[in-house]
Write a protein that holds these residues in place. Structure first.
Motif, PDB file in Angstrom:
ATOM      1  N   ALA A  65       0.700  -1.166   0.042  1.00 18.80           N
ATOM      2  CA  ALA A  65      -0.111   0.047  -0.099  1.00 18.80           C
ATOM      3  C   ALA A  65       0.797   1.325  -0.030  1.00 18.80           C
ATOM      4  N   GLY A 126       0.571   0.975  13.410  1.00 22.90           N
ATOM      5  CA  GLY A 126      -0.196   2.192  13.536  1.00 22.90           C
ATOM      6  C   GLY A 126      -0.790   2.654  12.295  1.00 22.90           C
ATOM      7  N   THR A 127      -0.896   1.937  11.128  1.00 20.40           N
ATOM      8  CA  THR A 127      -1.813   2.363  10.059  1.00 20.40           C
ATOM      9  C   THR A 127      -2.629   0.988   9.797  1.00 20.40           C
ATOM     10  N   HIS A 141       5.519  -4.435  13.695  1.00 17.08           N
ATOM     11  CA  HIS A 141       5.414  -4.512  15.158  1.00 17.08           C
ATOM     12  C   HIS A 141       4.119  -3.673  15.600  1.00 17.08           C
ATOM     13  N   GLY A 187      11.094  -7.701   0.812  1.00 11.10           N
ATOM     14  CA  GLY A 187      10.721  -8.118  -0.537  1.00 11.10           C
ATOM     15  C   GLY A 187      12.067  -8.076  -1.571  1.00 11.10           C
TER      16      GLY A 187
END
Ligand SMILES: Cc1cc2nc3c(=O)[nH]c(=O)nc-3n(C[C@H](O)[C@H](O)[C@H](O)COP(=O)(O)OP(=O)(O)OC[C@H]3O[C@@H](n4cnc5c(N)ncnc54)[C@H](O)[C@@H]3O)c2cc1C
Length: 460
Positions: A65, A126-127, A141, A187
Motif C-alpha cells: 500500500a 499504527g496504520t 510490530h 521483499g
C-alpha cells in the motif's frame, strides 16, 4: 530483485510501455520515483511481470500500500510491482482463527472480515492501510511487541515467488530458512503470493484503557517497565517540545482485552459498525474539519500550547479507566492530523473530503471467500489524489517541447528513442532532452486520469 529506489535514476531502456510510467511516493512524501507500474490481480499476472522484467533486463521492486515512510516501496526507472489488487480472502476458519489471504489484503480488511467471529489480528501497526505482503516484508510490530513479537510470529505459512519464477511454500517445518529470511526481508528474496495467518481470539469489541501521566522520560520508562507485566498493549505520547526536567514527559496508555464474560453484550460490540468512533467530536464538530481548526496551531508556539493543554488535561483527568473499541481513531481524524503535519494519507484524505455526515461506516463483509473486487482506477498521485500538479520539466528546452506538444493530455505521446507507441492515437514525438527531465515531460503530457489497470502485456 535488486532495486535502485532513489529518485532521479534513469528510466530503464527497452520497450516497456510508456503508459505504465507513474510517479509514486513514499508515505512521508520525502521521496518519489517514476517506475513502470504493474498491478496484477492474479498470481499468473505476477509471474508475467517477472517474465517481462527478465525479458527487458529490468529490476522488480515490490509495493503493497506504499505506507512505508521512506523509499522502501519505490524502484526508480524500473518495474514497480504493486500487489494492492491482489486482495482476496482465500479461506477462513472461524473455529481456529486461521485465515488464508492474498498479499494485497490490508490489516483493515482483515479485522473487518474476522471480528464478528471474535478474532482480531495479533499484531496491528499504527496504520490499518498496510497490506499483509508489506507487513511481512517489514515484519511490522504493534503496541504489544514485547508480549507477542512482530507479525512474523503469527504467520503459519506463505507461498513465495522467487525471482527465477519458482513458487515455494514456506513454513516453520518446510523451507524453514527461507521462511525466516523472507519475513522482514524487504521483499528482496521474493514476492509473497499468499499468506496464512493465525489471529487472536477476542471476547469483546472493546478494550479497557487506562492512562498514566509521566512527568519526565525517566518516569515514562518506569511506567512502561511497571505495566509490561499486566498490559496487553502499551503506547506512549511524548511531548517533544518540553524542556528542562520535563523532557520526555507525556502520557502512557495501557489497553487490555476483556476476558470471557466481561462484556455483557459481546455480539453487539464485536459488530464492524461498532468499531469506529463517532464522526463528530463531542457530537457537534465533524471530525473531517478538525484538521482545518488545527491548522493555525501547526507552528512551534501552537504545538507547545496544544502539548501543554493535553498534558494538563491528562493530569487533571486522573487515572480513570474507560472502554474503547479496537479500531480507533476514525480515519477522518487520522487524515486530518496527517494533513496538519503536512503529510498525505491518500485514503484517509479521500474519506475526509466526504461531506459531513457521510463518513464511512464499514459494512459487515459477506461470509465465505470474498468475490474479486476490481481494482479502482488509479490516477497519477501528483495529479488528482493529493491535488498537486506534476512538476514542470526541468529545463527551458524541455518546457518548450512540452508546450509545443499541445495542452495537457491532448498531445501525442512523448517517446524516447527505441520506445514504441502502443496507443496508436497520434504520431509520437521523440524526446531528445536529458534522462532526468524525461519522466517529468512524460507526466506533463499524460492524459488526466488515464487508466492504468489494463492487462499485463505478455512477454515478447
Ligand atoms: C501512520 C503509520 C503508522 C505506522 N505504524 C507502524 C507501527 O506501529 N509499527 C510498524 O512496524 N510499522 C508501522 N508503520 C510502517 C508500515 O506499517 C510498514 O512500512 C508496512 O510495511 C507498510 O505496508 P505496505 O503494505 O504499505 O508496504 P509497502 O510500504 O508498500 O512496502 C513495504 C516493503 O514490503 C515489501 N513488500 C510489499 N509487498 C510485498 C509482497 N507481496 N511480497 C514481498 N515483499 C513485499 C516492499 O518491497 C517493501 O520493501 C506505520 C506507517 C504509517 C504510515
Amino acid at each position: 530483485m535488486s532495486r535502485s529506489a532513489h529518485s532521479g535514476a534513469a528510466v530503464a531502456s527497452g520497450t516497456l510501455p510508456v503508459e505504465r510510467l507513474e510517479r509514486l511516493w513514499g508515505w512521508g512524501r520525502t521521496s518519489s520515483a517514476t517506475s513502470y507500474v504493474y498491478r496484477p490481480s492474479t498470481p499468473e499476472g505476477v509471474l508475467q511481470v517477472f517474465e517481462l522484467a527478465r525479458a527487458h533486463g529490468a529490476t522488480v521492486g515490490l509495493r503493497g500500500a506504499g505506507q512505508s515512510y521512506g523509499d522502501a516501496a519505490l524502484n526508480a526507472g524500473n518495474i514497480c510491482l504493486d500487489l494492492s489488487c491482489m486482495k482476496r480472502i482465500l479461506a477462513w476458519d472461524p473455529g481456529q482463527g486461521i485465515i488464508h489471504v492474498e498479499p494485497g489484503v490490508t490489516i483493515e480488511q482483515l479485522w473487518q472480515y474476522a471480528i464478528e467471529d471474535g478474532w482480531w489480528p495479533a499484531v496491528v501497526p499504527g496504520t490499518m492501510f498496510a497490506t499483509l505482503g508489506g507487513c511481512l516484508g517489514m515484519n511490522v510490530h504493534g503496541k504489544n511487541n514485547w508480549a507477542v513479537g512482530p507479525i512474523g510470529e503469527h504467520v503459519v505459512e506463505f507461498d513465495l515467488l522467487l525471482p527465477n519464477g519458482e513458487v515455494r511454500r514456506c513454513s516453520r517445518e518446510h523451507e524453514a530458512e527461507l521462511f525466516h529470511a523472507a519475513i522482514g526481508g524487504f521483499g528482496m528474496l521474493g514476492c509473497f503470493l499468499s499468506v496464512t495467518l493465525r489471529l487472536k481470539k477476542v471476547h469483546s469489541g472493546l478494550l479497557d484503557v487506562e492512562p498514566f501521566v509521566a512527568r519526565s522520560l525517566d518516569e515514562m520508562i518506569e511506567v512502561f517497565e511497571a505495566r509490561m507485566r499486566t498490559a496487553d498493549h502499551l503506547v506512549g505520547w511524548v511531548d517533544g517540545l518540553a524542556q528542562g526536567g520535563q523532557v520526555g514527559r507525556g502520557v502512557v496508555h495501557q489497553a487490555n482485552h476483556l476476558g470471557p464474560g466481561d462484556d455483557p453484550e459481546p455480539a453487539r460490540t464485536l459488530r464492524v459498525d461498532r468499531q469506529t468512533l463517532p464522526a463528530t467530536l463531542m457530537g457537534v464538530v465533524p471530525a473531517s474539519v478538525v484538521w482545518r481548526l488545527m491548522r493555525p496551531f501547526m507552528n512551534e508556539i501552537g504545538l507547545r500550547l496544544i502539548n501543554e493543554l493535553r498534558y494538563r488535561w491528562s493530569r487533571a483527568s486522573g487515572r480513570r479507566v474507560y472502554r474503547q473499541s479496537h479500531a480507533a481513531p476514525v480515519p477522518e481524524l487520522r487524515a486530518g492530523v496527517a494533513r496538519c503535519a503536512g503529510l498525505q494519507d491518500a485514503a484517509g484524505a479521500r474519506a475526509a473530503e466526504r461531506p459531513p455526515g457521510t463518513a464511512r461506516r464499514p459494512q459487515a463483509p459477506p461470509r465465505g471467500p470474498l468475490p474479486h473486487v476490481p481494482c479502482r482506477r488509479r490516477v497519477l498521485a501528483g495529479a488528482r489524489v493529493q491535488g498537486h500538479r506534476a512538476e514542470p520539466p526541468a529545463t527551458l528546452g524541455a518546457r518548450r517541447r512540452v508546450r509545443r506538444a499541445g495542452p495537457r493530455g491532448r498531445g501525442p505521446p512523448l517517446l524516447r528513442e527505441g520506445q514504441h507507441d502502443d496507443r496508436g492515437d497520434g504520431a509520437p514525438r521523440l524526446w531528445r532532452g536529458t534522462d532526468r527531465a524525461f519522466p517529468r515531460a512524460q507526466e506533463a503530457l499524460r492524459p488526466r486520469g488515464a487508466a492504468r489497470d489494463g492487462p499485463v502485456p505478455a512477454a515478447p
